[in-house]
Design a protein around this motif. Structure first.
Motif, PDB file in Angstrom:
ATOM      1  N   ASP A  19      28.584 106.983  32.775  1.00 37.58           N
ATOM      2  CA  ASP A  19      29.970 107.426  32.631  1.00 37.58           C
ATOM      3  C   ASP A  19      30.942 106.556  33.423  1.00 37.58           C
ATOM      4  OD1 ASP A  19      29.702 109.787  30.882  1.00 37.58           O
ATOM      5  OD2 ASP A  19      28.469 110.555  32.522  1.00 37.58           O
ATOM      6  N   TYR A  23      31.556 102.805  29.217  1.00 38.12           N
ATOM      7  CA  TYR A  23      32.765 102.984  28.407  1.00 38.12           C
ATOM      8  C   TYR A  23      33.960 103.006  29.357  1.00 38.12           C
ATOM      9  CZ  TYR A  23      32.260 107.913  29.812  1.00 38.12           C
ATOM     10  OH  TYR A  23      32.121 109.077  30.535  1.00 38.12           O
ATOM     11  N   ILE A  29      37.578 110.756  29.793  1.00 36.11           N
ATOM     12  CA  ILE A  29      36.482 111.732  29.781  1.00 36.11           C
ATOM     13  C   ILE A  29      36.322 112.382  31.157  1.00 36.11           C
ATOM     14  CG2 ILE A  29      33.961 111.933  29.620  1.00 36.11           C
ATOM     15  CD1 ILE A  29      34.127 109.997  27.248  1.00 36.11           C
ATOM     16  N   ASP A  85      29.878 119.691  30.312  1.00 36.44           N
ATOM     17  CA  ASP A  85      29.465 118.453  29.637  1.00 36.44           C
ATOM     18  C   ASP A  85      29.312 118.660  28.133  1.00 36.44           C
ATOM     19  OD1 ASP A  85      28.554 118.347  32.481  1.00 36.44           O
ATOM     20  OD2 ASP A  85      27.933 116.323  31.913  1.00 36.44           O
ATOM     21  N   LEU A  90      32.930 114.207  22.651  1.00 36.25           N
ATOM     22  CA  LEU A  90      32.588 112.789  22.829  1.00 36.25           C
ATOM     23  C   LEU A  90      32.604 112.008  21.522  1.00 36.25           C
ATOM     24  CD1 LEU A  90      29.608 113.126  25.339  1.00 36.25           C
ATOM     25  CD2 LEU A  90      32.021 112.692  25.854  1.00 36.25           C
ATOM     26  N   LEU A  94      34.596 108.549  22.074  1.00 32.58           N
ATOM     27  CA  LEU A  94      33.857 107.319  22.349  1.00 32.58           C
ATOM     28  C   LEU A  94      33.575 106.536  21.069  1.00 32.58           C
ATOM     29  CD1 LEU A  94      31.179 108.585  24.898  1.00 32.58           C
ATOM     30  CD2 LEU A  94      33.263 107.287  25.389  1.00 32.58           C
ATOM     31  N   HIS A 124      23.569 115.106  28.073  1.00 35.58           N
ATOM     32  CA  HIS A 124      24.804 114.314  28.086  1.00 35.58           C
ATOM     33  C   HIS A 124      24.481 112.828  28.066  1.00 35.58           C
ATOM     34  CE1 HIS A 124      28.951 113.201  29.088  1.00 35.58           C
ATOM     35  NE2 HIS A 124      28.424 112.361  29.965  1.00 35.58           N
ATOM     36  N   ARG A 127      23.309 111.777  24.677  1.00 39.62           N
ATOM     37  CA  ARG A 127      24.413 111.872  23.714  1.00 39.62           C
ATOM     38  C   ARG A 127      25.346 110.673  23.823  1.00 39.62           C
ATOM     39  NH1 ARG A 127      28.955 116.534  24.212  1.00 39.62           N
ATOM     40  NH2 ARG A 127      30.118 116.147  22.279  1.00 39.62           N
ATOM     41  N   VAL A 128      25.720 110.318  25.048  1.00 39.84           N
ATOM     42  CA  VAL A 128      26.621 109.192  25.256  1.00 39.84           C
ATOM     43  C   VAL A 128      25.974 107.891  24.793  1.00 39.84           C
ATOM     44  CG1 VAL A 128      27.823 107.788  26.979  1.00 39.84           C
ATOM     45  CG2 VAL A 128      27.894 110.280  27.135  1.00 39.84           C
TER      46      VAL A 128
END
Length: 240
Positions: A19, A23, A29, A85, A90, A94, A124, A127-128
């Motif tokens: 995080d 990005y 975020i 979260d 997202l 993103l 999380h 997922r990111v």
């Protein structure tokens, strides 16, 4: 805890924070997450000011507000994760960055392995990385295991030590680490990690010479691309 198939070997290991590192901060975020955590405090019955003060206190003292909530308020970490979260939009915020993907692709796997090191929970983190289309480039993810009542997190020594153990690293000097949080980078450096880099995001066009030296940190960079210079010994010849 980690998502991994890792085994011990003598290559370098690149540890990437997720995080605000993989990005840009402009996605906001972090701010959206902060708002959700504040709402969580309010849902526990705290007044506005008390919620704000406790949020800051726990984050400062424990590295994560969740740690303080678990220690002092007996909350359900899985519920916290779903409401904070897990509720972040997202997928609409993103987007993949081809430059970041190319940067990670260009790390020579004969010289270095690539792992993520995050204070988020596994859901999380996965997922990111999936949204950013980087998950296929990451060998393992070491994350905060919210299912454990006494989980550790950056910048605690136990977190880094356990990450090394799970990844099969016995030589701390082989660890190359980048994070946007100063305390996290300084902690890694103090443990003898080979090259700990503070990522302080800057606009295109700046040079590394513009960054001030920071005590307890090896290098400060403003763009991830600068890792090619800092860690040039682990990148392919074509990208150096």
């Amino acid at each position: 805890m980690a998502i991994t198939n890792g085994t011990t070997d003598d290559r370098y290991i690149v540890w990437l924070d997720i995080d605000n590192t993989l990005y840009p901060r402009s996605t906001r975020i972090a701010e959206l997450m902060g708002e959700r955590i504040h709402e969580y405090f309010l849902s526990l019955g705290f007044e506005e000011n008390d919620a704000r003060e406790l949020h800051l206190k726990y984050y400062t003292q424990y590295g994560l507000a969740l740690r303080g909530l678990m220690k002092h308020h007996d909350i359900d970490a899985q519920d916290f994760d779903r409401r904070c979260d897990g509720s972040l939009p997202l997928e609409t915020i993103l987007k993949p960055d081809p430059k970041v993907r190319k940067l990670i692709q260009d790390i020579d796997r004969s010289k270095a392995r690539v792992w993520a090191l995050t204070n988020a929970y596994s859901t999380h983190a996965k997922r990111v990385l999936h949204i950013l289309q980087l998950d296929d480039l990451i060998e393992g993810v070491f994350f905060c295991d919210y299912a454990e009542p006494n989980f550790s997190c950056k910048p605690e020594r136990e977190f880094y030590d356990e990450a090394m153990r799970v990844a099969g690293v016995t030589d701390a000097s082989k660890c190359l680490f980048v994070d946007d949080n100063l305390n996290n980078v300084k902690a890694a450096k103090s443990l003898g990690w080979g090259c700990s880099v503070l990522y302080s995001e800057r606009e295109e066009g700046h040079t590394m010479k513009e960054h001030p030296q920071v005590e307890g940190v090896d290098v400060v960079i403003g763009r991830l691309e600068e890792l090619r210079q800092v860690w040039k010994h682990v990148f392919t010849d074509a990208s150096s």
